[in-house]
Design an enzyme around this catalytic site. Sequence first.
Site, PDB file in Angstrom:
ATOM      1  N   GLY A  64     115.874  22.878  22.809  1.00  0.00           N
ATOM      2  CA  GLY A  64     115.751  21.556  23.415  1.00  0.00           C
ATOM      3  C   GLY A  64     114.845  20.606  22.660  1.00  0.00           C
ATOM      4  N   SER A  65     114.064  19.874  23.440  1.00  0.00           N
ATOM      5  CA  SER A  65     113.329  18.728  22.895  1.00  0.00           C
ATOM      6  C   SER A  65     112.329  19.078  21.807  1.00  0.00           C
ATOM      7  CB  SER A  65     112.584  18.029  24.019  1.00  0.00           C
ATOM      8  OG  SER A  65     113.448  17.817  25.084  1.00  0.00           O
ATOM      9  N   THR A  66     111.993  20.349  21.651  1.00  0.00           N
ATOM     10  CA  THR A  66     111.072  20.689  20.571  1.00  0.00           C
ATOM     11  C   THR A  66     111.672  20.318  19.220  1.00  0.00           C
ATOM     12  OG1 THR A  66     111.950  22.903  20.756  1.00  0.00           O
ATOM     13  CG2 THR A  66     109.805  22.520  21.713  1.00  0.00           C
TER      14      THR A  66
END
Lengths: 568, 257
Positions: A281-283
Amino acid sequence: MNAPTPALVPRPERLRLVGQRRQTLAVMHQRLMFGMLLFAGIIAVIMLRLFYLAAFGDHAGRKTLVTNLVPPRGDIVDRDGQPLARTIDAWTVALQPAKVIGDKLELARKLAALMPEHDEAAWLQLLRSDKSFIYLRRRASPSLVEQINALGEPGLALSREPDRLYPQTDLAAHVLGFTDIDGHGAAGVERAFDEQLTNPATRGQALTLSISSGVQQALEHELLEAKTHFSALGAAGVVIDINTGEVLALTSLPQLNPNVAGNSDPDARFNRATQGVWELGSTFKPFTVAMALDTGKVRSMGQIYSCPLALKAYGRTITDTHPFGRNCSVAEIMMESSNIGTAQIAAQVGATDQKRFLKAMGFLDPISVELKERGRALYPREWSPLDVMTVGFGHSIAVTPLHLATGYATLFNGGLYRPATLLKVGPGHGVAPGRRVFSEETSYKMRSLLRLVVTRGTGKKADAPGYRVGGKTGTAEKIINGRYSKAGLNVTSFAGVFPMDQPRYAMVVMLDEPKATAETFGFKTAGWNSAPTFGKIVARIAPMLGVRPDLKREPNMAEVLPFVHEKK
Amino acid sequence: MSAKSFRSVGWVAGIAATALGCYMVNLKVASERAQLEDVETRIVLAQRDIRLLQTEIGTRGRLAQLEQWNVKVLALSAPKANQFLEGSFQLATLTAPKKVIDPSAPVVLASAPAPVRSQPIVDQDGPTLPAPALATAPVQPRSTSPTDLMHVASLKRDLPDPTPQKVVEKPLVRRIVTPAPAPRTASLSGDSKGKATATVVPAVKVTPKPKTAAAPTTLKPKVAPTAAPKPKLASATPTKPKPPLPSTKTKEAGTKR
């Protein structure tokens, strides 16, 4: 007197006899002489041998024991020399039913009392079996051995066998791996370096890993606590030195005890940090922004994108958890983890550059580390414009947590990719030559951006006061059987670097299916579970790693703060 | 004849003896080597034992176990950022003396007249004065009269009469001239301001011996620093120190307030 006189004239036959006798005598003499010579020769040989032995031979009491201690299998130690795996002589208890002389019923009763894993009937059955040799206990405790010895039963054989012991039990179990019954590595470092550990020329020297026991313990303990607290299925964590690529700690939960690896659950043996691939995800968003910065698509953290409540793109609607509904700057996109904004930045970067960067960071290859348990990244095959957007915010691409940690290391060490290593960097194992991925300037600019996420954005709970933590939360829906989970099962992660003003260590924390708790107000996104775990771990490990906490130091926040819209 | 016939025997005996000697040497070397090997073996065995014990200690004291004890009993946690100090300066700031308000202290007017002279400055050279002398001295005047009280509040010391001062002055001069030992001055120079003053200080240390009031004795250190370079001259003229005193006195009084 008329008796015949003794033959005065030798009779011819007698004469012949005399000749024969003389001949036989001669032969006898010859034979005797030969025999004597033979014996003399033998004695001479023996004497010579004796003299030789006296002069050059070894004495009878000479010990045949080795004069230096070479273990049957090499030790594995951590970076400070603490033993993580050792081979010791363990007591083995075995049963030879044919040799049992005592009363078997009585013996079965005593054995059942000593070793309660079988009851009396089972012991009796074992004692009466026609097998020649049965192992009862490997690595028996000295007290048990003493008690069995006291039974005085010749049918119970006690012997010492080399056995692999992991003194720290669960610590770094997934890095160390374990050995099979024959003493060969079956997983982890034991398997990867089996040749070196068994070779008589090299096994005398302990294998020094880059793992630091203290850091590893802190990571394991805090992750386990988080896993229990949030009732997660599993967890993974990696701490890496960004300048050398040394893995200082790597863990995967549920725990595994390598001393009794055979008894453990297959799920526990699975290494989530290097084998498991996850959509993190957003990482991923920092990579997208860095790519845009590096290619000149984004020139300043103040570059403005339109961030509507929902963005329709190629037949799919992209939404945000913290929708802006206005124009927003790059700094704000990162701070609030906006999918919509990042998708637009990714689209600007384009498929070719995105693939090039990901390839250079090693995200499209199996993770580069010494272990044999390596996960292969999953990514879209055709890489359509929609894929570019989704990959931009970390969907439709699945990598291992170790991939992510090396990625963050690359991003913050000045832009050089170095493969992760589990061996301590030092004499004999130098720092791997780096491969330039991002420019130093990009790397520098990203510092304040990720620090902003922690000071004012989604990762506030990851802050460890004084340690200048910077990082990014990541929440992804779990894919179950190729589809996103309908039940809202998440994989949450937090990837970060500290101290952000002079980055030294990167860490990734991942929780598999954390559940909401009362104090998270029903949220189960990364900001509520992975981020606080990250902060706690940093507060514990940073002093060990020699990072001085300083409440007065910060990265250059002037790069980003002017572009954050202040709420009135 | 006999010698000739025994010659061969002699040869045999000689050779045998030599051979035996060689053999003995050989045997000796072999036994020495055996002992050495024995020692080596014992070393290896000891190393093995050490290794075994280390492993056992390591296993019993494994980090997971320590962590468990910590969680259950000790509850130690990592130091917080504000528990790290920059250096000795920051450490000193943590131990700033507490301001204790003494309710029994008399109220003092800001316009209190500056007294002529006193000895609060003695506190600077604290070690030179015996503690009981300092403690007892201020109590006495407090009970006298209200005008005296004002002096006490600002200076915490009453003034002695001029007469005892003179009495003490004499022994002081004597002592300065006679001893002034070099090693003593060296040891004291750290406390006092310089070598010139140091020569006087030992005299002060000695002065308590004549059993006079504490006040006059404390005056002497004042004499030395103010009349700086020539200690003999300064001490010889007892009237000289008087002028510089008021300034230092008021300073001290100011800080005490």
